[in-house]
Write a protein that holds these residues in place. Structure first.
Motif, PDB file in Angstrom:
ATOM      1  N   GLU A  28     -33.009 165.893  56.124  1.00 53.29           N
ATOM      2  CA  GLU A  28     -34.204 165.115  55.790  1.00 53.29           C
ATOM      3  C   GLU A  28     -33.862 163.654  55.519  1.00 53.29           C
ATOM      4  N   GLU A  29     -32.714 163.384  54.912  1.00 52.96           N
ATOM      5  CA  GLU A  29     -32.328 161.982  54.692  1.00 52.96           C
ATOM      6  C   GLU A  29     -31.950 161.300  56.002  1.00 52.96           C
ATOM      7  N   ILE A  30     -31.242 162.011  56.886  1.00 55.26           N
ATOM      8  CA  ILE A  30     -30.919 161.449  58.200  1.00 55.26           C
ATOM      9  C   ILE A  30     -32.196 161.060  58.923  1.00 55.26           C
ATOM     10  N   VAL A  31     -33.175 161.945  58.905  1.00 57.21           N
ATOM     11  CA  VAL A  31     -34.457 161.717  59.579  1.00 57.21           C
ATOM     12  C   VAL A  31     -35.183 160.520  58.959  1.00 57.21           C
ATOM     13  N   GLU A  32     -35.220 160.477  57.640  1.00 55.23           N
ATOM     14  CA  GLU A  32     -35.908 159.380  56.950  1.00 55.23           C
ATOM     15  C   GLU A  32     -35.232 158.040  57.209  1.00 55.23           C
ATOM     16  N   GLN A  33     -33.902 157.990  57.096  1.00 55.93           N
ATOM     17  CA  GLN A  33     -33.172 156.738  57.248  1.00 55.93           C
ATOM     18  C   GLN A  33     -33.245 156.172  58.665  1.00 55.93           C
ATOM     19  N   ASN A  34     -33.459 157.068  59.651  1.00 60.61           N
ATOM     20  CA  ASN A  34     -33.439 156.648  61.052  1.00 60.61           C
ATOM     21  C   ASN A  34     -34.782 156.804  61.759  1.00 60.61           C
ATOM     22  N   ASN A  35     -35.823 157.138  60.990  1.00 58.68           N
ATOM     23  CA  ASN A  35     -37.171 157.272  61.541  1.00 58.68           C
ATOM     24  C   ASN A  35     -37.192 158.211  62.760  1.00 58.68           C
ATOM     25  N   ASP A 102     -26.931 149.957  64.219  1.00 55.37           N
ATOM     26  CA  ASP A 102     -28.009 150.039  63.236  1.00 55.37           C
ATOM     27  C   ASP A 102     -28.367 151.470  62.849  1.00 55.37           C
ATOM     28  N   ILE A 103     -27.717 152.450  63.459  1.00 51.04           N
ATOM     29  CA  ILE A 103     -27.919 153.842  63.075  1.00 51.04           C
ATOM     30  C   ILE A 103     -27.381 154.025  61.657  1.00 51.04           C
ATOM     31  N   THR A 104     -28.112 154.750  60.829  1.00 50.51           N
ATOM     32  CA  THR A 104     -27.656 155.040  59.474  1.00 50.51           C
ATOM     33  C   THR A 104     -27.105 156.460  59.430  1.00 50.51           C
ATOM     34  N   HIS A 105     -25.799 156.559  59.302  1.00 50.17           N
ATOM     35  CA  HIS A 105     -25.133 157.850  59.148  1.00 50.17           C
ATOM     36  C   HIS A 105     -25.153 158.177  57.655  1.00 50.17           C
ATOM     37  N   VAL A 106     -25.333 159.446  57.323  1.00 50.32           N
ATOM     38  CA  VAL A 106     -25.577 159.825  55.929  1.00 50.32           C
ATOM     39  C   VAL A 106     -24.466 160.743  55.418  1.00 50.32           C
ATOM     40  N   TYR A 107     -23.845 160.328  54.345  1.00 51.03           N
ATOM     41  CA  TYR A 107     -22.796 161.122  53.701  1.00 51.03           C
ATOM     42  C   TYR A 107     -23.176 161.313  52.241  1.00 51.03           C
ATOM     43  N   SER A 119     -20.650 155.479  54.136  1.00 53.71           N
ATOM     44  CA  SER A 119     -21.307 155.947  52.911  1.00 53.71           C
ATOM     45  C   SER A 119     -21.880 154.780  52.140  1.00 53.71           C
ATOM     46  N   SER A 120     -21.178 153.657  52.100  1.00 50.89           N
ATOM     47  CA  SER A 120     -21.698 152.483  51.411  1.00 50.89           C
ATOM     48  C   SER A 120     -22.915 151.930  52.131  1.00 50.89           C
ATOM     49  N   GLN A 121     -22.961 152.091  53.456  1.00 49.89           N
ATOM     50  CA  GLN A 121     -24.120 151.671  54.224  1.00 49.89           C
ATOM     51  C   GLN A 121     -25.347 152.484  53.817  1.00 49.89           C
ATOM     52  N   THR A 122     -25.176 153.797  53.642  1.00 52.61           N
ATOM     53  CA  THR A 122     -26.267 154.677  53.252  1.00 52.61           C
ATOM     54  C   THR A 122     -26.796 154.289  51.882  1.00 52.61           C
ATOM     55  N   GLU A 123     -25.896 153.967  50.945  1.00 53.28           N
ATOM     56  CA  GLU A 123     -26.295 153.612  49.596  1.00 53.28           C
ATOM     57  C   GLU A 123     -27.114 152.320  49.551  1.00 53.28           C
ATOM     58  N   LYS A 124     -26.904 151.424  50.519  1.00 55.84           N
ATOM     59  CA  LYS A 124     -27.632 150.160  50.567  1.00 55.84           C
ATOM     60  C   LYS A 124     -29.060 150.347  51.041  1.00 55.84           C
TER      61      LYS A 124
END
Length: 125
Positions: A28-35, A102-107, A119-124
């Motif tokens: 769900e976070e992958i989907v949300e972060q990447n629309n 620009d893809i947001t990978h989620v860890y 991971s720091s990218q996801t937190e931002k």
């Protein structure tokens, strides 16, 4: 354009409910972060470390509304000495116009150690 989106999470114990719950949160976070919309997904591959066998993490996707036709497959991660235990990894292949950088990978959870740069990218976000 077809892109891969990576993600990973961990569980505390080999428990079906926790495996499914944490996988769902990750997806769900992958989907949300990447629309991402279900109809844009070509497939989802999910691997688990050998210490996780209490349940199929793919079950989590069947609990998400609109995901009935999304192809998903589970597999065992290769066993590398000293690698992160109780880890669930996801590779989602999607059709998107987002540029690769620009893809947001989620860890999540203990899996942030796998790719601290991402991971720091996801937190931002």
């Amino acid at each position: 354009m077809i892109r891969g989106i990576r993600g990973a999470t961990t569980v505390e114990k080999n428990d079906e409910t926790e495996i499914v719950q944490n996988t769902r949160q990750l997806v769900e976070e992958i989907v949300e972060q990447n629309n991402v919309k279900p109809e844009d997904i070509a497939s989802v591959l999910i691997s688990v470390t050998s210490d996780l066998n209490a349940g199929f993490p793919a079950k989590a996707l069947r609990l998400i509304e609109g995901w009935t036709y999304v192809p998903v497959m589970c597999m065992k991660e290769i066993e590398v000495p000293g690698s992160l235990a109780k880890c669930i990894r996801v590779m989602m292949t999607v059709n998107t116009t987002i540029n690769q950088q620009d893809i947001t990978h989620v860890y999540q959870k203990n899996a942030t150690v796998l790719r601290p740069d991402l991971s720091s990218q996801t937190e931002k976000n």
